[in-house]
Design a protein around this motif. Structure first.
Motif, PDB file in Angstrom:
ATOM      1  N   ASP A 140       0.839  -1.203   0.000  1.00 47.94           N
ATOM      2  CA  ASP A 140       0.000   0.000   0.000  1.00 47.94           C
ATOM      3  C   ASP A 140       0.873   1.252   0.000  1.00 47.94           C
ATOM      4  OD1 ASP A 140      -2.554  -1.120  -0.107  1.00 47.94           O
ATOM      5  OD2 ASP A 140      -2.644  -1.380   2.067  1.00 47.94           O
TER       6      ASP A 140
ATOM      7  N   ASP B 207       1.898   4.628 -12.068  1.00 49.96           N
ATOM      8  CA  ASP B 207       0.630   3.886 -12.131  1.00 49.96           C
ATOM      9  C   ASP B 207       0.578   2.911 -13.300  1.00 49.96           C
ATOM     10  OD1 ASP B 207      -0.734   4.658  -9.881  1.00 49.96           O
ATOM     11  OD2 ASP B 207      -1.700   6.367 -10.834  1.00 49.96           O
TER      12      ASP B 207
ATOM     13  N   SER C 216       2.921   6.840  -6.710  1.00 48.12           N
ATOM     14  CA  SER C 216       2.292   7.474  -7.874  1.00 48.12           C
ATOM     15  C   SER C 216       1.715   8.854  -7.549  1.00 48.12           C
ATOM     16  CB  SER C 216       1.224   6.574  -8.462  1.00 48.12           C
ATOM     17  OG  SER C 216       0.193   6.386  -7.538  1.00 48.12           O
ATOM     18  N   LEU C 217       1.551   9.180  -6.269  1.00 49.71           N
ATOM     19  CA  LEU C 217       1.117  10.528  -5.914  1.00 49.71           C
ATOM     20  C   LEU C 217       2.231  11.529  -6.220  1.00 49.71           C
ATOM     21  CD1 LEU C 217      -0.690   9.838  -2.532  1.00 49.71           C
ATOM     22  CD2 LEU C 217      -1.736  10.326  -4.741  1.00 49.71           C
TER      23      LEU C 217
ATOM     24  N   ASP D 277      -5.468   6.527  -5.185  1.00 52.34           N
ATOM     25  CA  ASP D 277      -4.306   5.812  -4.659  1.00 52.34           C
ATOM     26  C   ASP D 277      -4.233   5.825  -3.136  1.00 52.34           C
ATOM     27  OD1 ASP D 277      -3.508   5.242  -7.212  1.00 52.34           O
ATOM     28  OD2 ASP D 277      -2.164   6.952  -7.356  1.00 52.34           O
TER      29      ASP D 277
ATOM     30  N   GLU E 158      -8.410   0.882  -8.654  1.00 55.37           N
ATOM     31  CA  GLU E 158      -8.019   1.893  -7.666  1.00 55.37           C
ATOM     32  C   GLU E 158      -6.663   2.505  -8.009  1.00 55.37           C
ATOM     33  OE1 GLU E 158      -5.501   2.892  -4.341  1.00 55.37           O
ATOM     34  OE2 GLU E 158      -5.680   0.767  -4.774  1.00 55.37           O
ATOM     35  N   GLU E 159      -5.734   1.708  -8.469  1.00 58.92           N
ATOM     36  CA  GLU E 159      -4.411   2.220  -8.812  1.00 58.92           C
ATOM     37  C   GLU E 159      -4.397   2.912 -10.172  1.00 58.92           C
ATOM     38  OE1 GLU E 159      -1.897   2.555  -6.911  1.00 58.92           O
ATOM     39  OE2 GLU E 159      -2.536   1.304  -5.243  1.00 58.92           O
TER      40      GLU E 159
ATOM     41  N   TRP F 168       2.431   0.024 -11.794  1.00 56.33           N
ATOM     42  CA  TRP F 168       1.929  -0.459 -10.517  1.00 56.33           C
ATOM     43  C   TRP F 168       0.513  -1.035 -10.581  1.00 56.33           C
ATOM     44  CZ3 TRP F 168       3.489  -2.741  -6.614  1.00 56.33           C
ATOM     45  CH2 TRP F 168       2.736  -2.827  -5.449  1.00 56.33           C
ATOM     46  N   ALA F 169      -0.362  -0.485 -11.401  1.00 56.77           N
ATOM     47  CA  ALA F 169      -1.752  -0.963 -11.452  1.00 56.77           C
ATOM     48  C   ALA F 169      -1.833  -2.447 -11.818  1.00 56.77           C
ATOM     49  CB  ALA F 169      -2.586  -0.113 -12.389  1.00 56.77           C
TER      50      ALA F 169
ATOM     51  N   SER G 167       0.014  -4.576  -9.023  1.00 59.82           N
ATOM     52  CA  SER G 167      -0.723  -4.715  -7.760  1.00 59.82           C
ATOM     53  C   SER G 167      -1.860  -5.728  -7.896  1.00 59.82           C
ATOM     54  CB  SER G 167      -1.257  -3.366  -7.281  1.00 59.82           C
ATOM     55  OG  SER G 167      -2.274  -2.890  -8.126  1.00 59.82           O
TER      56      SER G 167
ATOM     57  N   GLY H 299       2.208   1.961  -3.348  1.00 62.88           N
ATOM     58  CA  GLY H 299       1.192   2.572  -4.207  1.00 62.88           C
ATOM     59  C   GLY H 299       1.147   4.088  -4.099  1.00 62.88           C
ATOM     60  N   TYR H 300       1.615   4.628  -2.975  1.00 61.96           N
ATOM     61  CA  TYR H 300       1.625   6.082  -2.795  1.00 61.96           C
ATOM     62  C   TYR H 300       2.691   6.770  -3.639  1.00 61.96           C
ATOM     63  CZ  TYR H 300      -1.481   5.310   1.169  1.00 61.96           C
ATOM     64  OH  TYR H 300      -2.534   4.937   1.963  1.00 61.96           O
TER      65      TYR H 300
END
Length: 88
Positions: free
Chosen positions: A14, A27, A20-21, A64, A57-58, A30-31, A34, A17-18
């Motif tokens: 998780d 993303d 990508s912010l 994210d 979600e990703e 990662w999408a 994940s 996944g941050y």
């Protein structure tokens, strides 16, 4: 895999996944990754559904922040008490 190791791995994923912010092109990598990891961590129908949710979600911007792996761990080992007892 020990359920608490799976929780720690979920928290780490998780957190990953941050990234990508800060770096939005992440993303694209990662999408799908994940979603694949979700199916490996959680088997069966629930794992497949969680993988689809993780991918969406990703892939979508600004979603994210949802901790999908941690929520799946909570669903599997806390909310589904029958499964939690049998898998512990």
């Amino acid at each position: 895999m020990n359920i608490y190791k799976k929780l720690a791995l979920g928290l780490l994923l998780d957190g990953l996944g941050y990234v990508s912010l800060i770096f939005p092109p992440f993303d694209f990598i990662w999408a799908p990754l994940s979603a694949y990891l979700m199916t490996k961590l959680y088997k069966g129908r629930e794992g497949k559904i969680a993988a689809v949710i993780a991918f969406i979600e990703e892939a979508l911007p600004f979603l994210d922040v949802i901790p999908t792996f941690t929520l799946m761990w909570l669903y599997t080992y806390v909310l589904s008490s029958e499964k939690a007892i049998s898998k512990a």
